[in-house]
Write an enzyme that holds these catalytic residues in place. Structure first.
Site, PDB file in Angstrom:
ATOM      1  N   ASP A  61      -1.842  11.145  -1.405  1.00 14.20           N
ATOM      2  CA  ASP A  61      -2.350  10.105  -2.655  1.00 14.20           C
ATOM      3  C   ASP A  61      -2.747  10.714  -3.973  1.00 14.20           C
ATOM      4  OD1 ASP A  61      -2.794   8.422   0.037  1.00 14.20           O
ATOM      5  OD2 ASP A  61      -2.908   6.932  -1.534  1.00 14.20           O
TER       6      ASP A  61
ATOM      7  N   ARG B 108       0.889  -1.126   0.223  1.00 13.46           N
ATOM      8  CA  ARG B 108      -0.221   0.056   0.072  1.00 13.46           C
ATOM      9  C   ARG B 108       1.027   1.239   0.111  1.00 13.46           C
ATOM     10  NH1 ARG B 108       2.629   1.778   3.532  1.00 13.46           N
ATOM     11  NH2 ARG B 108       1.260   3.307   3.746  1.00 13.46           N
TER      12      ARG B 108
HETATM   13  O1  MRU Z   1      -4.384   3.244   2.451  1.00 15.31           O
HETATM   14  P1  MRU Z   1      -2.852   3.226   2.167  1.00 15.31           P
HETATM   15  O2  MRU Z   1      -2.019   2.881   3.418  1.00 15.31           O
HETATM   16  O3  MRU Z   1      -2.386   3.087   1.094  1.00 15.31           O
HETATM   17  O4  MRU Z   1      -2.590   4.902   2.601  1.00 15.31           O
HETATM   18  C1  MRU Z   1      -1.416   5.439   2.264  1.00 15.31           C
HETATM   19  C2  MRU Z   1      -1.349   6.891   2.582  1.00 15.31           C
HETATM   20  O5  MRU Z   1      -2.395   7.645   2.799  1.00 15.31           O
HETATM   21  C3  MRU Z   1      -0.157   7.798   2.318  1.00 15.31           C
HETATM   22  O6  MRU Z   1      -0.023   8.900   3.059  1.00 15.31           O
HETATM   23  C4  MRU Z   1       0.027   7.964   0.883  1.00 15.31           C
HETATM   24  O7  MRU Z   1      -0.396   6.942   0.132  1.00 15.31           O
HETATM   25  C5  MRU Z   1       1.488   8.562   0.688  1.00 15.31           C
HETATM   26  S1  MRU Z   1       2.635   7.285   0.790  1.00 15.31           S
HETATM   27  C6  MRU Z   1       4.228   8.003   0.252  1.00 15.31           C
END
Ligand code: MRU
Length: 326
Positions: free
Chosen positions: A227, A44
């Site tokens: 994201d 993730r």
């Molecule tokens: O649901 P996830 O764990 O994929 O969410 C990750 C995040 O929100 C991070 O802060 C984002 O992807 C940036 S990672 C460099």
């Protein structure tokens, strides 16, 4: 520790659902397995999702050497349905698509090279982000971060944690407060794990404690990843980020977003246009697979929220720091 391994005929992924207690790899030998690993959060973090998806496309083309283009197109479609919010996923798939149709004699090889290039470039971008971000911090800063925007969430090194890593090396970061990040606990399980392994002092807090710490003068800067960032600078990131940004503003604490340009979506103006993933409410209603809420209670589980640009002090990219227009 490697969290993504490319073996040509398989992608091996460190299973982030099982960290920190177990170090186990999931072996993906086709695009369906890669898509499942992304959906189920084996891997993730926006940039990491993009890199692994690109490897998934290369993998599928290699499995179908007679019709690599067809296989790659199918893989792009399958992977594009996994998680809707992270821009890096679609950005990486578009780059892979860009390889198709060009007169490559060896398309399988060209796709593999492009996926590995995407990965390599991400690590380089993170290091540059670390460098630029560290310049914003005063000596001995106490930094609060949310979720996991570290090596595990990227090709390596990390975005927000890249700034923290670099800042720690330079004596700019003295202490890190990591929010546990309910419901998936990326903060407790992943950020705390990464920082501890590097000897960076970290204290875990519940999200609800952030305002208390800020009001007591215990936080000098907030640094988070992203994201998706729109052209006006609205930022989608892990649920709870917006709350932290509002609190930071209330306490006059700088709120920095660290992200590579691959996270930017210039086709969108406002954050309200960003698709927000809703995950299974059971993640909220249960802890460790055990129900904690009474039967009959409904749960709601938006995985991300949007922080309006007005609450963002600056965005740290590999090309430099973006400040809001005056
Ligand atoms: O649901 P996830 O764990 O994929 O969410 C990750 C995040 O929100 C991070 O802060 C984002 O992807 C940036 S990672 C460099």
């Amino acid at each position: 520790m490697e969290h993504i391994l490319w073996e040509g005929n398989a992608v091996l992924l460190l299973d982030q659902r099982r960290l920190p207690s177990e170090v186990v790899y999931v072996r993906c030998e086709d695009v369906e397995a890669v898509a499942r690993a992304i959906e189920e959060m084996v891997i993730r973090g926006a940039p990491a999702i993009g890199i692994v998806a690109a490897l998934g496309v290369a993998l599928e083309a290699r499995r179908n050497p007679r019709r690599p283009e067809e296989a790659a197109l199918r893989a792009i479609e399958v992977l594009g349905r996994t998680r809707p919010t992270a821009r890096n996923l679609f950005w990486a798939l578009e780059r892979m698509k860009g390889i198709l149709g060009s007169p490559f004699r060896d398309l399988v090889k060209a796709l593999e090279e492009e996926a590995l290039r995407i990965w390599r470039e991400d690590v380089e971008a993170n290091r540059a982000i670390g460098l630029h971000g560290s310049e914003l911090l005063g000596p001995g800063s106490r930094v609060l971060t949310h979720c996991n925007a570290g090596a595990l969430a990227t090709g390596g090194y990390g975005t927000a944690l890249g700034v923290i890593r670099r800042g720690f090396e330079e004596g700019k970061v003295r202490h890190v407060y990591a929010t546990e990040t309910r419901p998936f606990l990326q903060g407790s399980r992943l950020t705390a794990w990464e920082l501890t392994r590097e000897g960076i002092p970290v204290t875990l807090i519940v999200e609800g404690a952030a305002g208390y710490l800020m009001s007591r003068g215990m936080v000098d800067a907030v640094i988070v990843g992203a994201d998706r960032i729109t052209s006006r600078g609205d930022v989608a990131n892990k649920i709870g980020t917006y709350t932290l940004a509002v609190l930071a503003r209330q306490h006059s604490i700088p709120f920095y977003v660290a992200a590579p340009l691959s996270t930017f979506d210039f086709s969108l103006l406002g954050g309200d246009q960003i698709p927000i993933e809703e995950r299974d409410p059971r993640e909220v209603l249960e802890v460790g697979g055990r129900r904690i809420a009474p039967e009959g209670v409904e749960g709601m589980n938006p995985a991300f929220d949007v922080t309006p640009a007005e609450f963002v002090t600056a965005i740290i990219t590999e090309k430099g720091v973006l400040w809001p227009p005056l």
